[in-house]
Design a protein around this motif. Structure first.
Motif, mmCIF file in Angstrom:
data_model
loop_
_atom_site.group_PDB
_atom_site.id
_atom_site.type_symbol
_atom_site.label_atom_id
_atom_site.label_comp_id
_atom_site.label_asym_id
_atom_site.label_seq_id
_atom_site.Cartn_x
_atom_site.Cartn_y
_atom_site.Cartn_z
ATOM 1 N N LYS A 107 0.838 -1.195 0.000
ATOM 2 C CA LYS A 107 0.000 0.000 0.000
ATOM 3 C C LYS A 107 0.876 1.248 0.000
ATOM 4 N N PRO A 108 0.757 2.085 -1.044
ATOM 5 C CA PRO A 108 1.556 3.309 -1.088
ATOM 6 C C PRO A 108 1.086 4.372 -0.098
ATOM 7 N N VAL A 109 -0.132 4.200 0.445
ATOM 8 C CA VAL A 109 -0.661 5.129 1.451
ATOM 9 C C VAL A 109 -1.281 4.321 2.584
ATOM 10 N N SER A 110 -1.595 4.988 3.673
ATOM 11 C CA SER A 110 -2.143 4.319 4.856
ATOM 12 C C SER A 110 -3.602 3.923 4.666
ATOM 13 N N ASP A 111 -4.065 3.027 5.530
ATOM 14 C CA ASP A 111 -5.490 2.666 5.528
ATOM 15 C C ASP A 111 -6.352 3.888 5.791
ATOM 16 N N GLU A 112 -5.864 4.776 6.644
ATOM 17 C CA GLU A 112 -6.616 5.988 6.958
ATOM 18 C C GLU A 112 -6.778 6.861 5.715
ATOM 19 N N ARG A 113 -5.743 6.915 4.880
ATOM 20 C CA ARG A 113 -5.833 7.699 3.651
ATOM 21 C C ARG A 113 -6.809 7.056 2.673
ATOM 22 N N ILE A 114 -6.814 5.734 2.595
ATOM 23 C CA ILE A 114 -7.772 5.038 1.730
ATOM 24 C C ILE A 114 -9.195 5.384 2.163
ATOM 25 N N ARG A 172 -23.661 4.216 -1.665
ATOM 26 C CA ARG A 172 -23.063 3.721 -0.433
ATOM 27 C C ARG A 172 -21.797 2.942 -0.782
ATOM 28 N N ALA A 173 -20.880 2.843 0.156
ATOM 29 C CA ALA A 173 -19.644 2.099 -0.077
ATOM 30 C C ALA A 173 -19.227 1.363 1.184
ATOM 31 N N VAL A 174 -18.624 0.198 1.001
ATOM 32 C CA VAL A 174 -18.007 -0.568 2.077
ATOM 33 C C VAL A 174 -16.561 -0.814 1.650
ATOM 34 N N VAL A 175 -15.621 -0.486 2.519
ATOM 35 C CA VAL A 175 -14.201 -0.663 2.219
ATOM 36 C C VAL A 175 -13.686 -1.863 3.009
ATOM 37 N N LEU A 176 -13.147 -2.838 2.301
ATOM 38 C CA LEU A 176 -12.596 -4.045 2.928
ATOM 39 C C LEU A 176 -11.083 -4.040 2.759
ATOM 40 N N LEU A 177 -10.369 -4.129 3.869
ATOM 41 C CA LEU A 177 -8.912 -4.113 3.847
ATOM 42 C C LEU A 177 -8.365 -5.353 4.560
ATOM 43 N N GLY A 178 -7.141 -5.728 4.228
ATOM 44 C CA GLY A 178 -6.486 -6.831 4.924
ATOM 45 C C GLY A 178 -7.263 -8.125 4.854
ATOM 46 N N GLU A 179 -7.477 -8.743 6.010
ATOM 47 C CA GLU A 179 -8.154 -10.046 6.072
ATOM 48 C C GLU A 179 -9.586 -9.969 5.567
ATOM 49 N N GLN A 180 -10.236 -8.815 5.746
ATOM 50 C CA GLN A 180 -11.616 -8.675 5.277
ATOM 51 C C GLN A 180 -11.667 -8.705 3.748
ATOM 52 N N HIS A 181 -10.684 -8.103 3.112
ATOM 53 C CA HIS A 181 -10.564 -8.161 1.647
ATOM 54 C C HIS A 181 -10.354 -9.611 1.198
ATOM 55 N N ASP A 182 -9.447 -10.314 1.858
ATOM 56 C CA ASP A 182 -9.202 -11.717 1.516
ATOM 57 C C ASP A 182 -10.473 -12.545 1.673
ATOM 58 N N LYS A 183 -11.207 -12.267 2.734
ATOM 59 C CA LYS A 183 -12.439 -13.005 3.011
ATOM 60 C C LYS A 183 -13.436 -12.851 1.864
ATOM 61 N N ALA A 211 -4.944 -11.022 -4.340
ATOM 62 C CA ALA A 211 -3.552 -10.588 -4.190
ATOM 63 C C ALA A 211 -3.438 -9.095 -3.902
ATOM 64 N N GLY A 212 -4.537 -8.362 -4.062
ATOM 65 C CA GLY A 212 -4.533 -6.922 -3.820
ATOM 66 C C GLY A 212 -4.608 -6.563 -2.354
ATOM 67 N N ALA A 213 -4.656 -5.255 -2.099
ATOM 68 C CA ALA A 213 -4.646 -4.724 -0.729
ATOM 69 C C ALA A 213 -6.032 -4.497 -0.153
ATOM 70 N N GLY A 214 -7.016 -4.328 -1.027
ATOM 71 C CA GLY A 214 -8.357 -4.029 -0.534
ATOM 72 C C GLY A 214 -9.379 -4.074 -1.646
ATOM 73 N N LEU A 232 -26.080 -4.218 -4.044
ATOM 74 C CA LEU A 232 -24.696 -4.273 -4.494
ATOM 75 C C LEU A 232 -24.618 -4.060 -6.006
ATOM 76 N N LEU A 233 -23.776 -3.115 -6.432
ATOM 77 C CA LEU A 233 -23.606 -2.831 -7.855
ATOM 78 C C LEU A 233 -22.297 -3.351 -8.419
ATOM 79 N N ALA A 234 -21.217 -3.247 -7.634
ATOM 80 C CA ALA A 234 -19.899 -3.585 -8.189
ATOM 81 C C ALA A 234 -18.882 -3.768 -7.082
ATOM 82 N N GLN A 235 -17.772 -4.417 -7.442
ATOM 83 C CA GLN A 235 -16.663 -4.625 -6.525
ATOM 84 C C GLN A 235 -15.388 -4.100 -7.186
ATOM 85 N N MET A 236 -14.573 -3.355 -6.427
ATOM 86 C CA MET A 236 -13.351 -2.776 -6.987
ATOM 87 C C MET A 236 -12.129 -3.231 -6.190
ATOM 88 N N PRO A 237 -11.506 -4.350 -6.586
ATOM 89 C CA PRO A 237 -10.251 -4.752 -5.931
ATOM 90 C C PRO A 237 -9.124 -3.813 -6.358
#
Length: 199
Positions: free
Chosen positions: A22-29, A50-61, A91-94, A170-175
């Motif tokens: 991640k080139p920036v922090s989770d807080e910046r995301i 509306r948006a839900v942001v999944l990072l780390g293990e939640q993204h993997d899940k 393989a991505g960050a979120g 749900l409309l879309a997912q953006m890894p």
């Protein structure tokens, strides 16, 4: 942010090869996504996106969940490419999940019956603009991303896993993640066949 608007728009591409770096922090995301949700335009200022942001293990899940959902549908002998694609996204960050709130749309339909049949269309336009703003903003921060559509196959599992309100569709997912390979070449149709100017 160091890129001008035109550069950011031009360089926002579908990037499939991404890493967990991640080139920036989770807080910046979070800040980027919240800014986009606040300022992306919407019909009648409905603010239905509306948006839900999944990072780390939640993204993997999410991508494990999607893979197992698809495993139930895709024949085993053909599942290899599907599994590879899920692992590529994982393989991505979120991942940013994009939704539209049906309660907002229904409220507008009741308030403005003359446009009732148009509000679902307006809502999709709002959602698309939000997706573009988030995608471009993530690109400016050094990420690569793609836009995926595994809905409605994963809708109920997503709703259950992350306690998403019933009214959110749900409309879309953006890894997204740090690019490890560039996007492919892009060909453009003649612009004079796509834009007409009268003055």
């Amino acid at each position: 942010m160091t890129k001008d608007f035109y550069s950011a728009v031009k360089e926002r591409r579908s990037i499939y090869a991404i890493s967990k770096e991640k080139p920036v922090s989770d807080e910046r995301i979070q800040e980027v996504v919240e800014f986009a949700v606040n300022h992306a335009p919407s019909a009648f200022n409905s603010q239905s996106s509306r948006a839900v942001v999944l990072l780390g293990e939640q993204h993997d899940k999410l991508w494990n969940l999607t893979k197992e959902t698809l495993r139930e549908i895709v024949p085993a002998e053909n599942f290899g490419p599907t599994e590879e694609k899920m692992e590529m996204f994982k393989a991505g960050a979120g991942t940013v999940l994009f939704f539209e709130d049906e309660n907002v749309i229904k409220g507008l339909q009741e308030q403005f019956p003359l446009y009732s049949d148009k509000f679902p269309e307006f809502s999709l336009q709002s959602g698309g603009m939000l997706q573009f703003v988030v995608w471009t903003a993530l690109e400016q921060e050094g990420f690569g991303a793609t836009l995926q559509h595994y809905n409605p196959l994963i809708d109920e599992k997503v709703r259950s896993e992350w306690n998403v309100p019933e009214s959110w569709t749900l409309l879309a997912q953006m890894p997204f993640g740090t690019p490890v390979a560039p996007a492919g070449d892009k060909e453009f149709q003649p612009i004079n066949e796509r834009v007409k100017v009268f003055n």
